[in-house]
Design a protein around this motif. Structure first.
Motif, PDB file in Angstrom:
ATOM      1  N   THR A 191      33.187  33.138  23.502  1.00 44.95           N
ATOM      2  CA  THR A 191      32.163  34.171  23.575  1.00 44.95           C
ATOM      3  C   THR A 191      32.694  35.380  22.825  1.00 44.95           C
ATOM      4  O   THR A 191      33.747  35.913  23.177  1.00 44.95           O
ATOM      5  CB  THR A 191      31.884  34.535  25.044  1.00 44.95           C
ATOM      6  OG1 THR A 191      31.278  33.403  25.653  1.00 44.95           O
ATOM      7  CG2 THR A 191      30.948  35.719  25.162  1.00 44.95           C
ATOM      8  N   LEU A 192      31.983  35.773  21.769  1.00 46.16           N
ATOM      9  CA  LEU A 192      32.498  36.856  20.928  1.00 46.16           C
ATOM     10  C   LEU A 192      31.906  38.207  21.260  1.00 46.16           C
ATOM     11  O   LEU A 192      32.307  39.224  20.726  1.00 46.16           O
ATOM     12  CB  LEU A 192      32.278  36.515  19.461  1.00 46.16           C
ATOM     13  CG  LEU A 192      33.180  35.337  19.101  1.00 46.16           C
ATOM     14  CD1 LEU A 192      32.554  34.456  18.078  1.00 46.16           C
ATOM     15  CD2 LEU A 192      34.541  35.825  18.673  1.00 46.16           C
ATOM     16  N   PHE A 193      30.909  38.209  22.154  1.00 45.93           N
ATOM     17  CA  PHE A 193      30.334  39.483  22.583  1.00 45.93           C
ATOM     18  C   PHE A 193      30.022  39.378  24.064  1.00 45.93           C
ATOM     19  O   PHE A 193      29.274  38.507  24.473  1.00 45.93           O
ATOM     20  CB  PHE A 193      29.061  39.797  21.791  1.00 45.93           C
ATOM     21  CG  PHE A 193      28.427  41.086  22.224  1.00 45.93           C
ATOM     22  CD1 PHE A 193      28.901  42.290  21.741  1.00 45.93           C
ATOM     23  CD2 PHE A 193      27.360  41.093  23.118  1.00 45.93           C
ATOM     24  CE1 PHE A 193      28.335  43.492  22.163  1.00 45.93           C
ATOM     25  CE2 PHE A 193      26.793  42.284  23.537  1.00 45.93           C
ATOM     26  CZ  PHE A 193      27.278  43.484  23.060  1.00 45.93           C
ATOM     27  N   ASP A 194      30.624  40.256  24.859  1.00 46.72           N
ATOM     28  CA  ASP A 194      30.396  40.244  26.298  1.00 46.72           C
ATOM     29  C   ASP A 194      30.026  41.652  26.768  1.00 46.72           C
ATOM     30  O   ASP A 194      30.881  42.525  26.897  1.00 46.72           O
ATOM     31  CB  ASP A 194      31.665  39.759  27.012  1.00 46.72           C
ATOM     32  CG  ASP A 194      31.457  39.636  28.511  1.00 46.72           C
ATOM     33  OD1 ASP A 194      30.405  40.083  29.012  1.00 46.72           O
ATOM     34  OD2 ASP A 194      32.344  39.101  29.187  1.00 46.72           O
ATOM     35  N   PRO A 195      28.720  41.885  27.008  1.00 40.81           N
ATOM     36  CA  PRO A 195      28.282  43.245  27.357  1.00 40.81           C
ATOM     37  C   PRO A 195      28.839  43.738  28.692  1.00 40.81           C
ATOM     38  O   PRO A 195      28.751  44.917  28.981  1.00 40.81           O
ATOM     39  CB  PRO A 195      26.754  43.126  27.415  1.00 40.81           C
ATOM     40  CG  PRO A 195      26.474  41.681  27.616  1.00 40.81           C
ATOM     41  CD  PRO A 195      27.607  40.928  26.986  1.00 40.81           C
ATOM     42  N   GLN A 196      29.418  42.834  29.484  1.00 44.78           N
ATOM     43  CA  GLN A 196      29.974  43.249  30.784  1.00 44.78           C
ATOM     44  C   GLN A 196      31.369  43.843  30.647  1.00 44.78           C
ATOM     45  O   GLN A 196      31.886  44.420  31.596  1.00 44.78           O
ATOM     46  CB  GLN A 196      30.054  42.048  31.749  1.00 44.78           C
ATOM     47  CG  GLN A 196      28.786  41.250  31.871  1.00 44.78           C
ATOM     48  CD  GLN A 196      27.813  41.845  32.893  1.00 44.78           C
ATOM     49  OE1 GLN A 196      27.886  43.009  33.257  1.00 44.78           O
ATOM     50  NE2 GLN A 196      26.882  41.018  33.348  1.00 44.78           N
ATOM     51  N   LYS A 197      31.989  43.669  29.469  1.00 42.93           N
ATOM     52  CA  LYS A 197      33.354  44.184  29.295  1.00 42.93           C
ATOM     53  C   LYS A 197      33.325  45.587  28.696  1.00 42.93           C
ATOM     54  O   LYS A 197      32.460  45.876  27.863  1.00 42.93           O
ATOM     55  CB  LYS A 197      34.145  43.257  28.363  1.00 42.93           C
ATOM     56  CG  LYS A 197      34.441  41.918  29.014  1.00 42.93           C
ATOM     57  CD  LYS A 197      35.532  41.191  28.270  1.00 42.93           C
ATOM     58  CE  LYS A 197      35.872  39.896  28.970  1.00 42.93           C
ATOM     59  NZ  LYS A 197      36.170  38.819  28.026  1.00 42.93           N
ATOM     60  N   PRO A 198      34.286  46.433  29.078  1.00 41.81           N
ATOM     61  CA  PRO A 198      34.320  47.804  28.533  1.00 41.81           C
ATOM     62  C   PRO A 198      34.373  47.791  27.002  1.00 41.81           C
ATOM     63  O   PRO A 198      33.722  48.599  26.344  1.00 41.81           O
ATOM     64  CB  PRO A 198      35.588  48.408  29.108  1.00 41.81           C
ATOM     65  CG  PRO A 198      36.051  47.498  30.191  1.00 41.81           C
ATOM     66  CD  PRO A 198      35.399  46.157  30.010  1.00 41.81           C
ATOM     67  N   ILE A 199      35.202  46.901  26.436  1.00 44.13           N
ATOM     68  CA  ILE A 199      35.167  46.676  24.986  1.00 44.13           C
ATOM     69  C   ILE A 199      34.588  45.279  24.801  1.00 44.13           C
ATOM     70  O   ILE A 199      35.220  44.289  25.150  1.00 44.13           O
ATOM     71  CB  ILE A 199      36.555  46.804  24.346  1.00 44.13           C
ATOM     72  CG1 ILE A 199      37.017  48.260  24.489  1.00 44.13           C
ATOM     73  CG2 ILE A 199      36.523  46.413  22.860  1.00 44.13           C
ATOM     74  CD1 ILE A 199      38.419  48.520  24.017  1.00 44.13           C
ATOM     75  N   PRO A 200      33.352  45.192  24.315  1.00 41.10           N
ATOM     76  CA  PRO A 200      32.617  43.922  24.371  1.00 41.10           C
ATOM     77  C   PRO A 200      33.035  42.890  23.323  1.00 41.10           C
ATOM     78  O   PRO A 200      32.591  41.758  23.387  1.00 41.10           O
ATOM     79  CB  PRO A 200      31.169  44.357  24.135  1.00 41.10           C
ATOM     80  CG  PRO A 200      31.273  45.621  23.351  1.00 41.10           C
ATOM     81  CD  PRO A 200      32.533  46.294  23.795  1.00 41.10           C
ATOM     82  N   THR A 201      33.882  43.299  22.376  1.00 42.06           N
ATOM     83  CA  THR A 201      34.256  42.387  21.296  1.00 42.06           C
ATOM     84  C   THR A 201      35.747  42.119  21.323  1.00 42.06           C
ATOM     85  O   THR A 201      36.503  42.804  22.011  1.00 42.06           O
ATOM     86  CB  THR A 201      33.892  42.995  19.929  1.00 42.06           C
ATOM     87  OG1 THR A 201      34.443  44.311  19.862  1.00 42.06           O
ATOM     88  CG2 THR A 201      32.383  43.078  19.750  1.00 42.06           C
ATOM     89  N   ILE A 202      36.178  41.122  20.533  1.00 46.13           N
ATOM     90  CA  ILE A 202      37.582  40.726  20.522  1.00 46.13           C
ATOM     91  C   ILE A 202      38.357  41.483  19.432  1.00 46.13           C
ATOM     92  O   ILE A 202      39.382  42.082  19.694  1.00 46.13           O
ATOM     93  CB  ILE A 202      37.689  39.194  20.295  1.00 46.13           C
ATOM     94  CG1 ILE A 202      37.134  38.462  21.526  1.00 46.13           C
ATOM     95  CG2 ILE A 202      39.120  38.780  20.011  1.00 46.13           C
ATOM     96  CD1 ILE A 202      36.881  36.981  21.301  1.00 46.13           C
ATOM     97  N   ALA A 203      37.824  41.429  18.227  1.00 42.79           N
ATOM     98  CA  ALA A 203      38.571  41.980  17.085  1.00 42.79           C
ATOM     99  C   ALA A 203      38.066  43.369  16.718  1.00 42.79           C
ATOM    100  O   ALA A 203      36.926  43.724  16.967  1.00 42.79           O
ATOM    101  CB  ALA A 203      38.436  41.044  15.896  1.00 42.79           C
TER     102      ALA A 203
END
Lengths: 236, 305
Positions: A191-203
Motif C-alpha cells: 500500500t503506497l498511500f495510507d490516509p490513516q498515517k501521519p505521513i501517508p506515503t513511503i518515499a
C-alpha cells in the motif's frame, strides 16, 4: 541555471526552471523548499512541485518588496550543502498473469520477450520527482527509452490499486483504484498511500524506487504479512 | 411544541446551565444525485498528491456557518443535481444556502437562509433545483463525520465514505437549547452568481498564446458543458491550440487548462495537484464559487483583473 518567477494569484507565486527533467533542478527545488519551510514557515502555507516548477502558497497577498527579499535569499542559497541523503526503496512486483494484464501486448509491440521487459523495468533505479495525479502517485524519472510507449488511446475505466504501469516516458504505481491510460505490466502488494498515517506515503521527493520481481505465491505471502502487520519494507 | 408555553426565565437558565450534547443521526431515505459532506477542505497535503476537496461553493458554505454562528471549520452537507430526503433523530437547527431549490420541512416549504428548528423525527425533503448546482445544508455545530487528514471533506480513497447512499446515516450533536423562532432572515436569491463575468488572473502559460488566441479567450463567451464534476468544469467552444503540453506542473482549483483539442477545463475543488496542460487563467477565489453554481448551458466570459 536560469530561473524565473510568476505571480499566479495575489498569494501564489511560481518559480520556473528551464524546460527539462533533471536532477539538478530537483536539487534546487529541495533546497528552496527546505529553506522556505525553515525560514518562512510562518507565512508559507504550502509548496507544490512539478518537474521544472515550484509554487508557493502564502497565507496572505504577497507584496513585490516582500517577494524580492525572499527571491534574493533563494538565489543566493549555497549550492554545495547537501540537505538530503536519498534512500532506495525496494518495491516487490509480480509481473505474472492477471497482475500484468498488458504485459504480453506491450512486450510484443516492443519486440521484447516478457523476461527481457521485466529485466529492463526492474534493473533501474527510478528517481521520485514529486507526487501528483492521485494521492500517493509518484512521478518517477529514469525509464529505459526502450520501454517508452504511447498511452492507450482509450483509457481503462478501472486500474486496480498497486498496478505498476508504463505510460509515455514514465513508469508508475497506481496508488489507488483509478481510471487510467497506462499499460499495466505488474502489481505490487504494498500500500503506497495510507490516509490513516501521519505521513501517508513511503518515499520522499528525491528518493529512489527500485522494483524487484516476485511470483504469485510471494505476492500472496507478502499480502498476508501486510495484513498481519509484520511486513518490513526494504530500503537502503 | 410551542415555545410560548415554555416556563419562566429562571427555569430556562437551569436548562442552559445543564446543556447536554447528545449524539444523534440523520437518516437518509433517499440519497439524491450527488450528496457529500464537505468543509473548507484538506490543506497542507499537496506534497503527497492530495487534493484540497471541500465545498464547491465556499461562499455559500461560509454563509450557512455564519448564520448558525458555527465555527468556520464546520462541515455541511453538499447536495448536487437532485435532492435527498432525510429524517432527524433529535432536535437541532439547520439552514440552507447556495442553489435555489424546493426544500420541504415536514411537507412545508422553507426558504434559503431561513434558520429551521428541527424536532425529533422531523423530515427534510429536497425537490427540484431551479437555479445553481450546489445546495448546502449547514447544521448547528456542524456534521460530526470522521476526520481524515485534518478534514471531514469526502474524497474517494481518503475518507471512508465518498458519496451518500440510500440508508446511510450521518452523525451530529444535538443540543437542547432555547431558541426563539426566527421571523426575519436574509433573502438569499442566488443573484450573486447570476452574472456572466468570471474574474481571472493571467496564467503562467498565457504569454505563450498568440495574440489571436488571447483575444479569443478574452472576448468570447463559453458555455458550461455537462461534462463537469467536482474535479473540473469543461467549457464548450474551441480555441485552436498549437501549444505543446508543458512538463507536469502545479495546478490549483480555479486553474484554467487549455487541452490539445482546444477545450478549456476549469479545475475545481477535487482536482489533482499537478497537470500537464498549459495553464491560461487562474480564477479569483470568488469566481470559483460563482462558476461552481453555473448550470449546464449557461454562458460565461472571462475578465482579466
Amino acid at each position: 541555471m536560469e530561473k524565473r518567477f510568476f505571480q499566479i494569484q495575489p498569494n501564489v507565486l511560481e518559480i520556473n526552471w528551464p524546460e527539462e527533467i533533471s536532477d539538478e533542478i530537483l536539487q534546487d527545488q529541495l533546497r528552496y523548499k527546505n529553506y522556505l519551510e525553515q525560514h518562512h514557515g510562518d507565512c508559507v502555507l504550502e509548496i507544490r512541485i512539478g518537474f521544472n516548477s515550484l509554487s508557493v502558497l502564502f497565507d496572505q497577498d504577497i507584496k513585490k518588496e516582500q517577494w524580492s527579499i525572499i527571491w534574493n535569499e533563494l538565489e543566493n542559497l549555497k549550492t554545495d550543502i547537501q540537505h538530503f541523503e536519498p534512500k532506495v526503496f525496494k518495491i516487490p512486483v509480480c509481473y505474472q498473469g492477471e497482475y500484468g494484464v498488458d504485459m504480453e501486448n506491450l512486450a510484443k509491440s516492443k519486440k521484447l520477450s516478457v523476461s527481457e521487459l521485466v529485466e529492463l523495468h526492474s534493473s533501474k533505479k527510478y528517481r521520485l520527482f514529486f507526487y501528483g495525479f492521485l494521492p500517493g502517485f509518484m512521478y518517477l524519472g529514469g525509464l529505459d527509452p526502450k520501454l517508452h510507449s504511447p498511452r492507450k488511446s482509450t483509457p481503462d475505466l478501472m486500474i486496480p490499486k498497486g498496478s505498476v504501469a508504463i505510460g509515455g516516458r514514465q513508469t508508475g504505481i497506481y496508488s489507488m483504484d483509478s481510471p487510467g491510460g497506462w499499460h499495466v505490466v505488474g502489481r505490487t502488494p504494498l500500500t503506497l498511500f495510507d490516509p490513516q498515517k501521519p505521513i501517508p506515503t513511503i518515499a520522499k521527493q528525491g528518493d529512489f524506487i527500485q522494483f524487484y520481481q516476485i511470483d504469485q505465491d510471494e505476492f500472496k505471502s507478502i499480502s498476508n504479512q501486510l495484513l498481519a502487520g509484520n511486513y518490513e519494507l526494504e530500503y537502503a | 411544541m410551542s415555545l410560548s408555553l415554555f416556563p419562566t426565565s429562571s427555569l430556562r437558565a437551569i436548562m442552559n446551565w445543564n446543556m447536554l450534547k447528545t449524539t444523534a443521526y440523520i437518516h437518509f431515505l433517499k440519497a439524491g444525485g450527488l450528496s457529500t459532506v464537505q468543509d473548507q477542505g484538506r490543506f497542507g497535503f499537496a506534497e503527497y498528491g492530495v487534493p484540497y476537496s471541500g465545498a464547491m461553493d465556499q461562499f455559500s458554505l461560509m454563509q450557512g456557518n455564519v448564520l448558525l454562528r458555527n465555527q468556520k471549520e464546520a462541515a455541511a452537507l453538499e447536495i448536487g443535481i437532485s435532492g435527498p430526503s432525510m429524517v432527524f433523530e433529535m432536535p437541532t437547527r439547520i439552514v440552507f444556502t447556495g442553489a435555489l431549490a424546493e426544500i420541504f420541512h415536514n411537507g412545508k416549504p422553507i426558504q434559503l437562509g431561513q434558520i429551521v428548528n428541527i424536532a425529533c423525527d422531523d423530515e427534510i425533503k429536497i425537490g427540484k433545483f431551479f437555479r445553481g448546482q450546489w445546495l448546502y445544508m449547514a447544521l448547528e455545530g456542524g456534521l460530526e463525520t470522521p476526520i481524515f487528514m485534518e478534514s471531514r471533506s469526502w474524497y474517494p480513497g481518503i475518507s471512508s465514505q465518498s458519496r451518500l447512499k440510500k440508508g446511510d446515516s450521518i452523525c451530529y450533536l444535538s443540543e437542547e437549547k432555547y431558541h426563539s423562532d426566527h421571523f426575519s432572515h436574509p433573502k438569499l436569491d442566488g443573484s450573486w452568481f447570476k452574472g456572466k463575468e468570471i474574474e481571472v488572473y493571467k496564467g503562467p502559460e498565457w504569454k505563450d498564446l498568440t495574440l489571436e488566441q488571447q483575444s479569443l479567450l478574452m472576448n468570447s463567451e463559453f458555455k458550461i458543458s455537462p461534462v463537469s464534476n467536482r474535479m473540473g468544469i469543461q467549457l464548450e467552444g474551441n480555441v485552436s491550440n498549437q501549444l505543446k503540453e508543458i512538463l507536469t506542473s502545479p495546478v490549483y482549483p480555479g486553474t484554467v487548462q487549455l487541452t490539445p483539442s482546444g477545450k478549456l477545463i476549469v479545475l475545481m475543488r477535487d482536482a489533482q495537484v499537478t497537470g500537464g496542460y498549459p495553464r491560461v487563467f487562474q480564477l479569483s477565489d470568488q469566481a470559483i464559487n460563482i462558476i461552481s453554481q453555473k448550470n449546464f448551458g449557461e454562458k460565461v466570459k472571462f475578465s482579466i483583473i
